[in-house]
Design an enzyme around this catalytic site. Structure first.
Site, mmCIF file in Angstrom:
data_model
loop_
_atom_site.group_PDB
_atom_site.id
_atom_site.type_symbol
_atom_site.label_atom_id
_atom_site.label_comp_id
_atom_site.label_asym_id
_atom_site.label_seq_id
_atom_site.Cartn_x
_atom_site.Cartn_y
_atom_site.Cartn_z
ATOM 1 N N MET A 1 96.506 32.759 42.778
ATOM 2 C CA MET A 1 95.420 32.330 43.033
ATOM 3 C C MET A 1 95.036 30.590 43.126
ATOM 4 O O MET A 1 94.585 30.237 43.109
ATOM 5 C CB MET A 1 94.866 32.515 40.731
ATOM 6 N N GLY B 1 106.572 26.108 44.796
ATOM 7 C CA GLY B 1 106.953 27.207 44.009
ATOM 8 C C GLY B 1 105.996 28.679 44.017
ATOM 9 O O GLY B 1 107.362 29.461 44.839
ATOM 10 N N HIS B 2 104.662 28.212 44.600
ATOM 11 C CA HIS B 2 104.243 29.691 45.802
ATOM 12 C C HIS B 2 105.366 29.698 46.770
ATOM 13 O O HIS B 2 105.080 30.382 47.582
ATOM 14 C CB HIS B 2 102.860 29.798 45.943
ATOM 15 N N GLN C 1 91.659 37.894 34.446
ATOM 16 C CA GLN C 1 92.851 37.694 33.629
ATOM 17 C C GLN C 1 92.544 36.354 32.629
ATOM 18 O O GLN C 1 93.307 36.146 32.105
ATOM 19 C CB GLN C 1 93.943 37.697 34.603
ATOM 20 N N GLY D 1 106.665 34.737 40.960
ATOM 21 C CA GLY D 1 107.791 33.765 40.289
ATOM 22 C C GLY D 1 108.531 34.530 39.215
ATOM 23 O O GLY D 1 107.332 34.959 38.232
ATOM 24 N N ASP E 1 106.407 33.844 35.589
ATOM 25 C CA ASP E 1 105.543 34.317 35.258
ATOM 26 C C ASP E 1 106.428 35.672 34.546
ATOM 27 O O ASP E 1 106.386 36.718 34.956
ATOM 28 C CB ASP E 1 104.401 34.454 35.479
ATOM 29 N N GLN F 1 104.491 38.374 33.398
ATOM 30 C CA GLN F 1 104.032 39.334 34.301
ATOM 31 C C GLN F 1 104.497 40.142 35.377
ATOM 32 O O GLN F 1 104.712 41.338 35.930
ATOM 33 C CB GLN F 1 102.900 38.165 35.184
ATOM 34 N N SER G 1 103.885 24.481 38.190
ATOM 35 C CA SER G 1 102.647 25.377 37.535
ATOM 36 C C SER G 1 101.238 24.814 37.754
ATOM 37 O O SER G 1 101.032 23.535 38.464
ATOM 38 C CB SER G 1 102.679 25.151 36.232
HETATM 39 O O1 PAF Z 1 100.379 34.790 38.761
HETATM 40 C C1 PAF Z 1 99.543 34.856 39.262
HETATM 41 O O2 PAF Z 1 98.724 33.538 39.746
HETATM 42 C C2 PAF Z 1 97.886 35.824 39.379
HETATM 43 O O3 PAF Z 1 98.562 36.153 38.330
HETATM 44 C C3 PAF Z 1 98.441 36.702 40.341
HETATM 45 C C4 PAF Z 1 100.035 37.523 39.995
HETATM 46 C C5 PAF Z 1 98.207 36.693 41.321
HETATM 47 C C6 PAF Z 1 97.382 37.716 39.793
HETATM 48 O O4 PAF Z 1 95.995 36.767 39.631
#
Ligand code: PAF
Length: 280
Positions: free
Chosen positions: A30, A36-37, A61, A147, A150, A153, A185
């Site tokens: 997002m 982390g990303h 979401q 990751g 989450d 998720q 985060s």
């Molecule tokens: O983890 C996230 O940043 C979001 O939940 C994702 C997986 C990109 C879905 O919008």
């Protein structure tokens, strides 16, 4: 760095890559990217020929009173970071194209998504599975990286992939932490210095639980009590849940089976909602 906004362009670019036998790795995000990303992008790069990062602040979401409007957005900065981390392409669609007027189809996982964050954020995972299913359909990646921070998720997406027969490998990458242990985060940027210090109690509570398990304490109630007590000493921290769950089903367990359980915590640090977990 190529930035694609339209679904049609993304589909045809991905189709072209597939026709050249390029292995496509997707890192859904997002935006508001942090280390982390970037670790997810690097991991995707090790396993795929072409790495696509999607950047989309997914409205479905977020609950009605959540931070959708204030969620940090800076596409030029994010694109630059993606390029430095080795991504090949960014897909940044508009909300109008993803959810056009009259949109009414959603993907719902009905078991794993009901526990932990699913209790306090009842529509959250429906939004996640819907957008991730859309990204999988548009890009048709060979693998997608998420990751471990989450963890729920990741488990929900694995279940969706299995239940709906998506042909994509789900890779879960380790949580990247600040030197003192705080999990990276996008929401950490909203913490003041004092809140940042207090937020560390979440990692410390998880770490303490892990030490206790390593020392032979397997009773979930005892571990949860200890972790909750530690966070309770911080004035700004309000625990939403502290749970010990099976890593696959996210269902609560009474006794830790080492290698199969994890402790998961969600907490408010004043108005900032943070989550973290540790494998036990
Ligand atoms: O983890 C996230 O940043 C979001 O939940 C994702 C997986 C990109 C879905 O919008």
């Amino acid at each position: 760095m190529q930035v694609i906004a339209s679904i049609f362009d993304m589909q045809s670019t991905a189709e072209d890559l597939r026709s050249k036998d390029r292995l496509i790795g997707l890192v859904p995000t997002m935006g508001a990217l942090h280390e982390g990303h970037l670790s997810l992008i690097r991991l995707a790069k090790e396993r795929a020929d072409t790495v696509i990062v999607s950047i989309f602040v997914n409205p479905t979401q977020f609950g009605a009173n959540e931070d959708f409007a204030s969620y940090h957005r800076d596409l030029p900065r994010d694109v630059e970071l993606c390029e430095k981390a080795g991504a090949d392409l960014v897909f940044a669609p508009t909300a109008e194209e993803i959810y056009p007027k009259g949109y009414s189809t959603y993907v719902t996982e009905e078991s794993i998504s009901k526990t932990l964050c699913g209790i306090s954020r009842p529509s959250h995972f429906r939004g996640v599975t819907t957008i991730v299913a859309k990204l999988f359909n548009i890009i048709r990646p060979d693998l997608a990286v998420f990751g471990q921070k989450d963890a729920q998720q990741g488990a929900v997406i694995k279940k969706m992939v299995n239940d709906l027969h998506f042909c994509v490998d789900i890779v879960v990458a380790p949580t990247v932490r600040e030197p003192d242990g705080l999990a990276m985060s996008s929401r950490n940027r909203n913490l003041t210095a004092t809140q940042r210090t207090e937020a560390l109690a979440i990692f410390q509570a998880l770490h303490k639980a892990k030490e206790m398990v390593d020392g032979g304490v397997y009773n979930a109630d005892r571990l949860i009590a200890e972790a909750t007590h530690h966070m309770g000493e911080r004035r700004r921290v309000r625990v939403i849940y502290t749970s010990i769950v099976d890593r696959g089903t996210m269902e609560a367990v009474r006794e830790v089976l080492p290698g199969k359980a994890m402790m998961a915590i969600a907490a408010w640090v004043d108005e900032v909602r943070l989550i973290d977990n540790i494998l036990l």
